[in-house]
Motif scaffolding. Structure first.
Motif, PDB file in Angstrom:
ATOM      1  N   MET A   1       0.701  -1.132  -0.041  1.00 60.79           N
ATOM      2  CA  MET A   1      -0.071   0.005  -0.180  1.00 60.79           C
ATOM      3  C   MET A   1       0.882   1.308   0.114  1.00 60.79           C
ATOM      4  N   ALA A   2       0.723   2.061  -1.089  1.00 61.82           N
ATOM      5  CA  ALA A   2       1.677   3.020  -1.392  1.00 61.82           C
ATOM      6  C   ALA A   2       1.540   4.266  -0.254  1.00 61.82           C
ATOM      7  N   LYS A   3       0.302   4.603  -0.176  1.00 66.72           N
ATOM      8  CA  LYS A   3       0.095   5.793   0.889  1.00 66.72           C
ATOM      9  C   LYS A   3       0.032   5.255   2.207  1.00 66.72           C
ATOM     10  N   LYS A   4       0.067   6.270   3.184  1.00 64.11           N
ATOM     11  CA  LYS A   4      -0.219   5.733   4.724  1.00 64.11           C
ATOM     12  C   LYS A   4      -1.517   5.478   4.726  1.00 64.11           C
ATOM     13  N   SER A   5      -1.755   4.433   5.340  1.00 65.96           N
ATOM     14  CA  SER A   5      -2.986   3.709   5.957  1.00 65.96           C
ATOM     15  C   SER A   5      -3.368   3.917   7.167  1.00 65.96           C
ATOM     16  N   ILE A   6      -2.585   4.356   8.169  1.00 57.34           N
ATOM     17  CA  ILE A   6      -2.832   4.569   9.588  1.00 57.34           C
ATOM     18  C   ILE A   6      -2.965   5.942   9.945  1.00 57.34           C
ATOM     19  N   LYS A   7      -4.027   6.306  10.819  1.00 58.07           N
ATOM     20  CA  LYS A   7      -4.130   7.600  11.292  1.00 58.07           C
ATOM     21  C   LYS A   7      -4.087   7.275  12.919  1.00 58.07           C
ATOM     22  N   ILE A   8      -3.297   7.994  13.676  1.00 57.18           N
ATOM     23  CA  ILE A   8      -3.079   7.678  14.920  1.00 57.18           C
ATOM     24  C   ILE A   8      -3.029   8.795  16.017  1.00 57.18           C
ATOM     25  N   ARG A   9      -3.539   8.725  17.147  1.00 55.79           N
ATOM     26  CA  ARG A   9      -3.369   9.673  18.128  1.00 55.79           C
ATOM     27  C   ARG A   9      -3.361   8.801  19.495  1.00 55.79           C
ATOM     28  N   ALA A  10      -2.387   9.710  20.385  1.00 59.37           N
ATOM     29  CA  ALA A  10      -2.049   8.869  21.608  1.00 59.37           C
ATOM     30  C   ALA A  10      -1.957  10.116  22.778  1.00 59.37           C
ATOM     31  N   LYS A  11      -2.898   9.979  23.566  1.00 55.55           N
ATOM     32  CA  LYS A  11      -2.836  10.780  24.878  1.00 55.55           C
ATOM     33  C   LYS A  11      -2.564  10.275  26.221  1.00 55.55           C
ATOM     34  N   GLU A  12      -1.782  10.890  27.011  1.00 58.31           N
ATOM     35  CA  GLU A  12      -1.333  10.413  28.431  1.00 58.31           C
ATOM     36  C   GLU A  12      -2.297  11.123  29.272  1.00 58.31           C
ATOM     37  N   LYS A  13      -2.815  10.472  30.262  1.00 53.83           N
ATOM     38  CA  LYS A  13      -3.427  11.040  31.277  1.00 53.83           C
ATOM     39  C   LYS A  13      -3.538  10.294  32.601  1.00 53.83           C
ATOM     40  N   GLY A  14      -2.739  10.697  33.681  1.00 57.18           N
ATOM     41  CA  GLY A  14      -2.731  10.019  34.853  1.00 57.18           C
ATOM     42  C   GLY A  14      -1.958   8.664  34.806  1.00 57.18           C
ATOM     43  N   GLY A  15      -1.106   8.635  33.947  1.00 58.34           N
ATOM     44  CA  GLY A  15      -0.202   7.644  33.668  1.00 58.34           C
ATOM     45  C   GLY A  15      -0.598   6.435  32.804  1.00 58.34           C
ATOM     46  N   VAL A  16      -1.922   6.782  32.272  1.00 56.74           N
ATOM     47  CA  VAL A  16      -2.331   5.763  31.256  1.00 56.74           C
ATOM     48  C   VAL A  16      -2.424   6.541  29.903  1.00 56.74           C
ATOM     49  N   ASN A  96       1.271  -7.611   2.850  1.00 54.92           N
ATOM     50  CA  ASN A  96       1.604  -6.090   2.798  1.00 54.92           C
ATOM     51  C   ASN A  96       1.510  -5.551   4.175  1.00 54.92           C
ATOM     52  N   THR A  97       2.390  -4.312   4.545  1.00 57.46           N
ATOM     53  CA  THR A  97       2.572  -3.842   5.481  1.00 57.46           C
ATOM     54  C   THR A  97       2.492  -2.614   5.774  1.00 57.46           C
ATOM     55  N   ASP A  98       2.229  -1.627   6.893  1.00 59.51           N
ATOM     56  CA  ASP A  98       2.213  -0.383   7.067  1.00 59.51           C
ATOM     57  C   ASP A  98       2.397  -0.118   8.612  1.00 59.51           C
ATOM     58  N   SER A  99       2.916   1.112   8.946  1.00 62.15           N
ATOM     59  CA  SER A  99       3.299   1.451  10.282  1.00 62.15           C
ATOM     60  C   SER A  99       3.136   3.013  10.403  1.00 62.15           C
ATOM     61  N   ALA A 100       2.936   3.606  11.291  1.00 64.93           N
ATOM     62  CA  ALA A 100       2.769   4.987  11.711  1.00 64.93           C
ATOM     63  C   ALA A 100       3.389   5.348  13.141  1.00 64.93           C
ATOM     64  N   GLU A 101       4.109   6.396  13.346  1.00 63.84           N
ATOM     65  CA  GLU A 101       4.616   6.984  14.583  1.00 63.84           C
ATOM     66  C   GLU A 101       3.610   8.254  14.785  1.00 63.84           C
ATOM     67  N   ALA A 102       3.648   8.201  16.389  1.00 62.94           N
ATOM     68  CA  ALA A 102       3.089   9.232  16.659  1.00 62.94           C
ATOM     69  C   ALA A 102       3.696   9.627  18.116  1.00 62.94           C
ATOM     70  N   LYS A 103       4.019  10.866  18.471  1.00 62.91           N
ATOM     71  CA  LYS A 103       4.223  11.399  19.743  1.00 62.91           C
ATOM     72  C   LYS A 103       3.047  11.220  20.531  1.00 62.91           C
ATOM     73  N   ILE A 104       3.303  10.765  21.987  1.00 62.67           N
ATOM     74  CA  ILE A 104       2.117  10.744  22.861  1.00 62.67           C
ATOM     75  C   ILE A 104       2.186  12.211  23.502  1.00 62.67           C
ATOM     76  N   GLY A 105       0.785  12.641  23.527  1.00 65.17           N
ATOM     77  CA  GLY A 105       0.527  13.818  24.003  1.00 65.17           C
ATOM     78  C   GLY A 105       0.162  14.241  25.158  1.00 65.17           C
TER      79      GLY A 105
END
Length: 105
Positions: A1-16, A96-105
Protein backbone atom coordinates in the motif's frame (compact mmCIF):
# COMPACT_ATOMS: atom_id res chain seq x y z
CA UNK A 1 0.00 0.00 0.00
CA UNK A 2 1.73 3.11 -1.26
CA UNK A 3 0.14 5.82 0.85
CA UNK A 4 -0.08 5.79 4.63
CA UNK A 5 -3.06 3.76 5.78
CA UNK A 6 -2.92 4.53 9.51
CA UNK A 7 -4.10 7.60 11.40
CA UNK A 8 -3.13 7.54 15.05
CA UNK A 9 -3.48 9.66 18.20
CA UNK A 10 -2.13 8.95 21.66
CA UNK A 11 -2.81 10.93 24.84
CA UNK A 12 -1.48 10.34 28.34
CA UNK A 13 -3.53 11.13 31.42
CA UNK A 14 -2.82 9.94 34.94
CA UNK A 15 -0.13 7.50 33.80
CA UNK A 16 -2.41 5.80 31.26
CA UNK A 17 -1.99 6.30 27.51
CA UNK A 18 -5.12 6.09 25.35
CA UNK A 19 -4.48 5.24 21.71
CA UNK A 20 -7.03 5.77 18.95
CA UNK A 21 -6.29 4.63 15.43
CA UNK A 22 -8.03 4.30 12.08
CA UNK A 23 -6.58 1.90 9.52
CA UNK A 24 -7.59 2.17 5.87
CA UNK A 25 -7.90 -1.36 4.48
CA UNK A 26 -10.49 -3.22 2.34
CA UNK A 27 -10.80 -6.17 4.78
CA UNK A 28 -12.24 -8.60 2.20
CA UNK A 29 -13.23 -11.99 3.63
CA UNK A 30 -13.07 -13.69 0.23
CA UNK A 31 -15.69 -15.80 -1.51
CA UNK A 32 -17.82 -12.92 -2.77
CA UNK A 33 -18.15 -12.37 -6.50
CA UNK A 34 -17.21 -9.17 -8.30
CA UNK A 35 -20.48 -7.73 -9.65
CA UNK A 36 -18.84 -6.58 -12.90
CA UNK A 37 -16.71 -9.60 -13.77
CA UNK A 38 -18.40 -12.42 -11.85
CA UNK A 39 -14.98 -13.60 -10.65
CA UNK A 40 -14.42 -14.37 -6.96
CA UNK A 41 -12.82 -11.64 -4.85
CA UNK A 42 -9.81 -13.06 -2.96
CA UNK A 43 -9.49 -12.69 0.80
CA UNK A 44 -7.53 -9.57 1.78
CA UNK A 45 -7.51 -8.60 5.45
CA UNK A 46 -5.23 -7.40 8.24
CA UNK A 47 -3.93 -10.35 10.24
CA UNK A 48 -1.79 -8.79 12.93
CA UNK A 49 -1.55 -5.38 14.59
CA UNK A 50 1.26 -4.43 16.98
CA UNK A 51 2.04 -1.34 19.01
CA UNK A 52 5.39 -0.42 20.51
CA UNK A 53 6.24 2.38 22.91
CA UNK A 54 9.86 3.11 23.77
CA UNK A 55 10.90 -0.09 21.95
CA UNK A 56 8.62 -2.28 24.08
CA UNK A 57 5.60 -4.12 22.70
CA UNK A 58 2.53 -2.80 24.55
CA UNK A 59 -0.27 -4.34 22.43
CA UNK A 60 -0.72 -7.16 19.92
CA UNK A 61 -3.95 -8.15 18.19
CA UNK A 62 -4.86 -10.85 15.69
CA UNK A 63 -7.56 -9.93 13.19
CA UNK A 64 -9.49 -12.07 10.72
CA UNK A 65 -11.81 -11.49 7.77
CA UNK A 66 -14.62 -10.82 10.24
CA UNK A 67 -13.34 -7.31 11.00
CA UNK A 68 -15.06 -4.54 9.03
CA UNK A 69 -13.53 -2.37 6.32
CA UNK A 70 -11.29 0.46 7.60
CA UNK A 71 -11.03 -0.83 11.18
CA UNK A 72 -10.97 1.54 14.15
CA UNK A 73 -8.89 0.38 17.11
CA UNK A 74 -8.71 1.98 20.55
CA UNK A 75 -6.78 0.68 23.54
CA UNK A 76 -5.00 1.82 26.71
CA UNK A 77 -1.64 1.00 28.23
CA UNK A 78 0.65 2.29 30.95
CA UNK A 79 4.40 2.75 31.11
CA UNK A 80 4.84 5.74 28.79
CA UNK A 81 4.71 9.49 29.26
CA UNK A 82 3.99 12.63 27.26
CA UNK A 83 6.60 13.20 24.59
CA UNK A 84 7.44 9.50 24.15
CA UNK A 85 7.15 8.02 20.67
CA UNK A 86 4.97 5.06 19.81
CA UNK A 87 4.59 3.00 16.66
CA UNK A 88 1.55 1.09 15.38
CA UNK A 89 2.01 -1.43 12.57
CA UNK A 90 -0.02 -4.06 10.73
CA UNK A 91 0.57 -7.04 8.40
CA UNK A 92 -2.12 -8.43 6.11
CA UNK A 93 -2.68 -11.90 4.67
CA UNK A 94 -1.12 -10.86 1.35
CA UNK A 95 2.15 -9.77 2.96
CA UNK A 96 1.48 -6.02 2.81
CA UNK A 97 2.55 -3.94 5.81
CA UNK A 98 2.25 -0.41 7.06
CA UNK A 99 3.17 1.50 10.19
CA UNK A 100 2.77 4.94 11.69
CA UNK A 101 4.50 6.74 14.53
CA UNK A 102 3.04 9.31 16.88
CA UNK A 103 4.26 11.37 19.79
CA UNK A 104 2.25 10.81 22.94
CA UNK A 105 0.49 14.02 23.90
Amino acid sequence: MAKKSIKIRAKEKGGVVTVKSLMTHPMQIGGQKDKKTGKPIPAHFIQEVNCEANGKNVMSALFSGGVSKNPYLSFKFSGAKKGDMMKLSWVDNQGNTDSAEAKIG
